[in-house]
Design an enzyme around this catalytic site. Structure first.
Site, short mmCIF file in Angstrom:
data_model
loop_
_atom_site.label_atom_id
_atom_site.label_comp_id
_atom_site.label_asym_id
_atom_site.label_seq_id
_atom_site.Cartn_x
_atom_site.Cartn_y
_atom_site.Cartn_z
N ALA A 195 9.37 3.38 1.31
CA ALA A 195 8.48 3.86 0.45
C ALA A 195 8.40 2.88 -0.69
CB ALA A 195 9.02 5.26 0.06
N ARG A 196 7.25 2.58 -1.14
CA ARG A 196 6.87 1.82 -2.53
C ARG A 196 7.30 0.50 -2.28
NH1 ARG A 196 2.81 4.42 -4.57
NH2 ARG A 196 3.15 5.48 -6.44
N HIS B 27 -4.76 2.47 -5.16
CA HIS B 27 -4.98 1.82 -4.08
C HIS B 27 -6.37 1.57 -4.07
CE1 HIS B 27 -1.68 2.25 -0.92
NE2 HIS B 27 -1.23 3.05 -2.00
#
Length: 175
Positions: free
Chosen positions: A11-12, A51
């Protein structure tokens, strides 16, 4: 010949940015968002906005988990973000989180997706989380998700021309 790319990571970790970089020279890309809109969730809306702000205005957008028709038809490159949310929403639709007997149907959908991935005439980049390196989940539904995620990543990886691992913003090829 198609160019199939899978970008894995936690994640990330920078997976989406790495995927966007791979397609940055393409004037026309179809960004396939699999996460749904999660209406009313401010945190999700902020993620989506972040995004969107990074993508060129010329890129199109499809918000769907119905990936097979997109993979089956010719067109601009696809950026699928992400397979993890595709699996989660596919499990939601089949109510598999609590009814574990539906796992075979999900495995079949994974196989069908892999077949479409292998045969696609498009250049395609997909992002996916590697969730199997952490602790063993306490509940059966989440354990099933972790196991299916591993199968999905493995199946797509083996059908890809290039697989990349992203960690802390750095991207490394997996051979």
């Amino acid at each position: 010949m198609s160019d199939r790319n899978l970008i894995l990571g936690g994640a990330r970790s920078g997976k989406s940015i790495a995927a966007e970089r791979l397609l940055s020279a393409e004037p026309d890309v179809l960004y396939v968002a699999t996460g749904g809109d999660d209406s009313g969730n401010a945190e999700w809306a902020a993620r989506v906005a972040k995004h969107q702000s990074r993508r060129p205005a010329s890129w199109g957008l499809a918000e769907t988990i119905d990936l097979i028709p997109l993979l089956a038809t010719p067109g601009p490159p696809l950026l699928i973000d992400c397979l993890t949310l595709w699996l989660s929403r596919t499990m939601d639709a089949a109510d598999v989180w609590t009814n574990l007997h539906g796992a075979d149907a999900i495995e079949q959908q994974i196989a069908e997706l892999a077949d479409a991935w292998s045969a696609t005439p498009r250049r395609v980049v997909a992002v996916s989380n590697d969730v199997g390196s952490g602790i063993v989940p306490a509940d059966p539904g989440t354990r099933l998700f972790r196991d299916l995620m591993g199968r999905l990543n493995t199946t797509i990886s083996l059908a890809s021309d290039q697989v990349l691992w992203t960690i802390a913003g750095r991207t490394l090829p997996l051979t």
